[in-house]
Motif scaffolding. Structure first.
Motif, PDB file in Angstrom:
ATOM      1  N   VAL A 215      32.050  56.323  54.255  1.00 40.47           N
ATOM      2  CA  VAL A 215      30.873  55.483  54.019  1.00 40.47           C
ATOM      3  C   VAL A 215      29.762  56.295  53.358  1.00 40.47           C
ATOM      4  CG1 VAL A 215      29.063  54.143  55.145  1.00 40.47           C
ATOM      5  CG2 VAL A 215      31.437  53.919  55.906  1.00 40.47           C
ATOM      6  N   VAL A 216      29.538  57.517  53.842  1.00 40.62           N
ATOM      7  CA  VAL A 216      28.489  58.370  53.275  1.00 40.62           C
ATOM      8  C   VAL A 216      28.800  58.712  51.822  1.00 40.62           C
ATOM      9  CG1 VAL A 216      27.387  60.644  53.418  1.00 40.62           C
ATOM     10  CG2 VAL A 216      27.811  59.325  55.499  1.00 40.62           C
ATOM     11  N   ALA A 217      30.067  59.051  51.534  1.00 40.11           N
ATOM     12  CA  ALA A 217      30.454  59.393  50.160  1.00 40.11           C
ATOM     13  C   ALA A 217      30.222  58.218  49.217  1.00 40.11           C
ATOM     14  CB  ALA A 217      31.917  59.831  50.123  1.00 40.11           C
ATOM     15  N   ALA A 218      30.603  57.016  49.650  1.00 37.86           N
ATOM     16  CA  ALA A 218      30.407  55.828  48.814  1.00 37.86           C
ATOM     17  C   ALA A 218      28.923  55.540  48.610  1.00 37.86           C
ATOM     18  CB  ALA A 218      31.106  54.634  49.453  1.00 37.86           C
ATOM     19  N   THR A 219      28.125  55.745  49.656  1.00 39.78           N
ATOM     20  CA  THR A 219      26.685  55.487  49.546  1.00 39.78           C
ATOM     21  C   THR A 219      26.017  56.436  48.545  1.00 39.78           C
ATOM     22  OG1 THR A 219      26.646  54.735  51.847  1.00 39.78           O
ATOM     23  CG2 THR A 219      24.536  55.327  50.844  1.00 39.78           C
ATOM     24  N   LEU A 220      26.399  57.705  48.584  1.00 44.07           N
ATOM     25  CA  LEU A 220      25.784  58.695  47.700  1.00 44.07           C
ATOM     26  C   LEU A 220      26.107  58.440  46.221  1.00 44.07           C
ATOM     27  CD1 LEU A 220      26.367  61.971  49.786  1.00 44.07           C
ATOM     28  CD2 LEU A 220      24.228  60.697  49.502  1.00 44.07           C
ATOM     29  N   LEU A 221      27.285  57.899  45.963  1.00 42.45           N
ATOM     30  CA  LEU A 221      27.706  57.691  44.576  1.00 42.45           C
ATOM     31  C   LEU A 221      27.467  56.263  44.090  1.00 42.45           C
ATOM     32  CD1 LEU A 221      31.089  59.654  44.613  1.00 42.45           C
ATOM     33  CD2 LEU A 221      28.962  60.346  43.481  1.00 42.45           C
ATOM     34  N   TRP A 222      26.989  55.399  44.962  1.00 43.38           N
ATOM     35  CA  TRP A 222      26.920  53.977  44.619  1.00 43.38           C
ATOM     36  C   TRP A 222      26.000  53.733  43.422  1.00 43.38           C
ATOM     37  CZ3 TRP A 222      29.947  50.140  45.793  1.00 43.38           C
ATOM     38  CH2 TRP A 222      29.535  48.823  45.527  1.00 43.38           C
ATOM     39  N   ASN A 223      24.868  54.359  43.390  1.00 41.42           N
ATOM     40  CA  ASN A 223      23.922  54.125  42.293  1.00 41.42           C
ATOM     41  C   ASN A 223      24.340  54.823  40.993  1.00 41.42           C
ATOM     42  OD1 ASN A 223      22.210  52.562  43.890  1.00 41.42           O
ATOM     43  ND2 ASN A 223      21.117  54.385  44.654  1.00 41.42           N
ATOM     44  N   ILE A 224      25.295  55.712  41.074  1.00 44.16           N
ATOM     45  CA  ILE A 224      25.779  56.413  39.876  1.00 44.16           C
ATOM     46  C   ILE A 224      26.921  55.658  39.237  1.00 44.16           C
ATOM     47  CG2 ILE A 224      26.778  58.573  39.021  1.00 44.16           C
ATOM     48  CD1 ILE A 224      25.413  60.000  41.365  1.00 44.16           C
ATOM     49  N   ASP A 225      27.945  55.335  40.048  1.00 44.35           N
ATOM     50  CA  ASP A 225      29.131  54.642  39.529  1.00 44.35           C
ATOM     51  C   ASP A 225      29.772  53.913  40.688  1.00 44.35           C
ATOM     52  OD1 ASP A 225      31.634  53.838  38.576  1.00 44.35           O
ATOM     53  OD2 ASP A 225      31.854  55.592  37.269  1.00 44.35           O
ATOM     54  N   HIS A 226      29.675  52.576  40.665  1.00 48.63           N
ATOM     55  CA  HIS A 226      30.229  51.792  41.775  1.00 48.63           C
ATOM     56  C   HIS A 226      31.727  52.035  41.951  1.00 48.63           C
ATOM     57  CE1 HIS A 226      26.359  50.133  41.972  1.00 48.63           C
ATOM     58  NE2 HIS A 226      26.525  49.033  41.214  1.00 48.63           N
ATOM     59  N   GLY A 227      32.458  51.996  40.858  1.00 47.80           N
ATOM     60  CA  GLY A 227      33.905  52.184  40.937  1.00 47.80           C
ATOM     61  C   GLY A 227      34.277  53.549  41.473  1.00 47.80           C
ATOM     62  N   ARG A 228      33.593  54.573  40.982  1.00 47.41           N
ATOM     63  CA  ARG A 228      33.865  55.928  41.453  1.00 47.41           C
ATOM     64  C   ARG A 228      33.497  56.063  42.927  1.00 47.41           C
ATOM     65  NH1 ARG A 228      30.601  61.376  39.577  1.00 47.41           N
ATOM     66  NH2 ARG A 228      31.714  62.809  40.968  1.00 47.41           N
ATOM     67  N   ALA A 229      32.424  55.422  43.341  1.00 48.42           N
ATOM     68  CA  ALA A 229      32.010  55.484  44.754  1.00 48.42           C
ATOM     69  C   ALA A 229      33.099  54.928  45.665  1.00 48.42           C
ATOM     70  CB  ALA A 229      30.713  54.713  44.942  1.00 48.42           C
ATOM     71  N   LEU A 230      33.653  53.775  45.294  1.00 46.14           N
ATOM     72  CA  LEU A 230      34.688  53.164  46.124  1.00 46.14           C
ATOM     73  C   LEU A 230      35.972  53.992  46.121  1.00 46.14           C
ATOM     74  CD1 LEU A 230      34.154  49.397  45.196  1.00 46.14           C
ATOM     75  CD2 LEU A 230      33.561  50.541  47.342  1.00 46.14           C
TER      76      LEU A 230
END
Length: 797
Positions: free
Chosen positions: A407-422
């Motif tokens: 969850v933390v990893a996805a949150t940190l990357l969410w504003n950069i790249d949604h697909g990469r975050a997931l």
């Protein structure tokens, strides 16, 4: 693959207040003649009979799954205890027939999200075959689809952005999506069904993160396929998805194969008895019947290559010869086939190798030596060693940490790249492998237990492997341990007024109530003396108030005998007399046992027992390993001294009472010693129980009475140095497995967290991690015989 109970109290309460409805087909198991086939009575209280049943479980994915079943069953009315082995997929449940029944137990397990069935080996084999076939088809479909998806994805690996036309790229994505559907709907079905079960029961298992990782990968890739211009981007990961599922299924298939090898000897022993056998009818014809239909006294025909269905006596052969050969290797450790003549005893589970023979059954089922061995094996396999329990406790919060990290990893990357975050979150979920941690200890210990069985060594509890690996002191009893079981009566001295026959009859009358090797020798000598007269083999003297003092002797009173009255004692000089009576001077050439009544000494039996041929070499091996060796015996000083000097033991103590032996053990414990006690397993029960770990010489001793952690079925003392060395090797393998599991997770989780591992790489790492642990444990299935490691060198490693 470890389960963590989110709301354990709620789950337990629901089981205790709302008894699950049994499946109608299970009702047949509630009759006593049915549940006796997979159960046995336990406990000593006839007013409250208890039953111990063995069940096969399906749906267990990790060691913590066993905790869910154990806690769920323990909350049911009528359940005394429940133990589950994830490695063997088996549960042992102790329950009260007055309060519950098998159908209710099976229903409770089903309510927990698992399935169970009575532990019949043939049913287990059929179920395992069907499950393996289904798993193979899931793996085959995943592999085929993976190869096709990789073929469609390969152009993107070798071209630059824009080199492939958008419509062609979109077409390849659609083709990959179609080929991923069978992987999602069929190959991954077990992951999703188990995850749904966990959510439904408000618990978490390793299949939940795996299912989330697969689901996230498929959803992101499907969104990019349906709408490449969306916020999730136009990158698809069907290749990673199919590869991950294929790798994980491959790992599980390999794990099953390797695990079956680690349990090879144990499973071979458990499955020895055939399901049916030819029984002789009243007209001397034969008909094939199920073993459950056999009774004591039946005559059965056993063909070449078949196992004997029960303990019995050879009565005839079909050929001219009156003998056959029998393989008892997995039951006694004797590798050479044994000749059996007509009237000789045969044991259940041994193989007939010579010719077709007929035997009359004397013991069947649980009462046979084979039944006792199988029961000990199953009991040992169910137990959770200390390190395994520790791994279970560590793994419970571990999965919470993993999900939180995703969850933390996805949150940190969410504003950069949604697909990469997931996809980063999916990689974190997939790469975790607590299953390697949970397999580290049981896989290695069960592999060693299998190796022990091949050598005729039974282990009562797996924790004893760790205990015997750390010992620094070995204490031996003498009679029946360092000496042969055969004890010969060389001469009898007796009081005037009685005859040698009188003395032997009185000694046999009291000796028949003891299992001590000397008592058995006296009874055997008396019976042999009566054979020439064709008289009954049991003494005619009746005794009452029989009391045996372990390590000293046995006493009784005559029961209205015409010639004898008062008390009778058989044992050491100290036990048989007091200060007012005199015992004749001991003969230093023999071991002696005395017979006395209320008036004093009656007879002295001079005994001779031979030291086992391999004892001196075994003692030398133990000393070379820097182990201290002592001898404690209740025999006279001259006998113990001669034996000790002959085999190279310098520290010995004679004329020991059980209290003296216990005192010596306690003294050594206070000095910080880790003690291995070796005795006959029956008369040394309290002393064996007081040691850190113990070994019983099981030859001639009923297994149900052998109070020790290990039982050497053939009584071969030369196996003790090898046993200790193999236990030390087992602990090294366990430490290697645990280290690997910790290092793997410590390295791979951060790599996945920072996006340096793709989903397919995470899946490959997870698969390989579990395989390495099981494959490393596989090295323990064979005994190796290098020099025994000293305790200091073991700790250095």
């Amino acid at each position: 693959m470890h389960n963590i109970v989110w709301n354990e109290l709620l789950l337990t309460t629901s089981l205790t207040t709302e008894t699950p409805s049994p499946n109608p087909s299970w009702k047949i198991l509630d009759t006593q003649d049915q549940w006796q086939r997979f159960s046995q009575p336990v406990g000593d209280d006839p007013t409250q009979p208890l039953v111990q049943s063995s069940l096969l479980l399906d749906g267990l994915r990790c060691a913590a799954c066993s905790g869910i079943v154990e806690r769920g069953l323990s909350g049911l009315s009528g359940i005394i205890s429940a133990r589950v082995s994830m490695s063997k997929k088996r549960a042992v449940v102790v329950w009260s027939p007055a309060l519950t029944n098998p159908s209710t137990i099976l229903a409770a397990i089903q309510a927990l999200g698992y399935s169970a069935s009575p532990a019949s080996h043939n049913e287990n084999q059929l179920n395992a075959t069907a499950k393996n076939r289904s798993a193979f088809w899931r793996w085959l479909v995943a592999g085929f689809c993976m190869m096709q998806v990789m073929m469609y994805a390969s152009p993107s690996y070798f071209t630059k952005a824009g080199d492939i036309a958008s419509d062609i790229s979109h077409l390849l994505n659609w083709a990959s999506w179609l080929l991923s559907l069978p992987v999602m709907l069929f190959s991954s079905s077990t992951f999703f069904s188990n995850a749904f079960r966990d959510l439904k029961l408000k618990q978490i298992s390793m299949d939940l993160p795996v299912a989330l990782g697969i689901g996230i990968t498929f959803i992101v890739s499907s969104a990019a396929t349906f709408d490449p211009s969306g916020w999730w981007g136009n990158v698809v990961y069907f290749d990673s998805l199919t590869m991950f599922v294929f790798f994980l299924l491959s790992a599980r298939l390999i794990e099953v194969k390797l695990h079956s090898k680690t349990l090879g000897a144990m499973e071979s022993l458990v499955s020895r008895i055939p399901e049916n056998i030819e029984r002789q009818n009243t007209d001397r014809s034969y008909s094939r019947v199920l073993n459950s239909q056999l009774n004591i006294g039946d005559i059965v025909r056993v063909h070449i290559g078949e196992a004997f269905p029960g303990d019995g006596k050879l009565v005839s052969t079909d050929a001219g010869s009156n003998s056959t050969k029998v393989d008892e290797s997995l039951l006694t450790g004797e590798s050479t086939p044994i000749h059996k003549n007509v009237h000789d005893k045969v044991i259940a589970g041994s193989y007939n190798l010579g010719q077709t023979v007929n035997i009359v059954l004397e013991n069947i089922g649980e009462s046979t030596q084979y039944g006792q061995i199988v029961n000990l094996i199953n009991q040992a396999a169910i137990e959770k060693p200390r390190l395994s329990q520790l791994a279970d406790r560590v793994a419970r919060p571990f999965l919470f940490f993993v999900i939180l990290s995703a969850v933390v990893a996805a949150t940190l990357l969410w504003n950069i790249d949604h697909g990469r975050a997931l996809m980063t979150a999916a990689a974190v979920l997939i790469v975790t492998c607590p299953c390697a941690l949970s397999l580290a200890t049981p896989a290695a210990m069960l592999a060693s237990a299998s190796a022990f069985v091949k050598r005729g060594i039974l282990i009562r509890r797996l924790q004893a492997i760790e205990s015997i690996a750390n010992i620094d002191t070995v204490i031996f009893d003498k009679t029946g341990t360092l000496t042969d079981n055969h004890i010969e009566i060389k001469s009898i001295r007796y009081k005037s007024g009685i005859t040698e026959a009188n003395a032997l009859e009185m000694a046999a009358a009291i000796a028949q109530h003891s299992m001590h090797p000397i008592s058995r020798a006296l009874l055997s000598a008396y019976q042999q003396s009566l054979l020439q007269h064709d008289l009954p083999k049991n003494p005619s003297i009746e005794l009452t108030d029989i009391h045996e003092e372990v390590g000293a002797g046995i006493s009784a009173k005559f029961n209205n005998h015409a010639l004898y009255s008062g008390g009778l004692a058989l044992g050491s000089a100290k036990f048989c007399t007091d200060d007012s009576h005199v015992i004749p001077v001991a003969d230093k050439h023999y071991q002696q046992v005395f017979l006395a009544n209320d008036d004093g000494w009656l007879a002295t039996f001079n005994l001779q027992e031979a030291i086992k041929g391999n004892v001196a070499h075994s003692i030398s091996q133990l000393k070379e390993a820097k182990l201290e060796v002592e001898l404690l015996s209740g025999d006279q000083l001259h006998t113990v001294e001669n034996t000790a000097h002959a085999i190279g033991i310098t520290q010995f103590q004679a004329a020991c009472s059980p209290q003296d032996k216990l005192l010596r053990l306690q003294t050594l414990k206070q000095l910080g010693k880790k003690i291995l006690m070796i005795g006959d397993g029956l008369n040394d029960g309290p002393i064996l129980a007081s040691a850190h770990v113990s070994i019983a010489m099981g030859k001639g001793v009923p297994l149900t009475l052998a109070h020790a952690d290990y039982v050497l079925l053939n009584g071969d003392i030369s196996q003790i140095p090898q046993l200790i060395q193999h236990a030390q090797k087992t602990m090294r393998v366990i430490k290697q497995n645990i280290t690997w599991a910790i290092v793997y997770n410590a390295v791979c989780i951060p790599l996945a967290f920072f996006g340096l591992l793709t989903a397919w790489q995470a899946g490959l790492g997870m698969a390989i991690s579990s395989i390495i642990v099981v494959a490393n444990a596989l090295r323990l299935t064979q005994f190796s015989t290098p020099a025994l490691a000293s305790d200091a060198s073991l700790k250095a490693k």
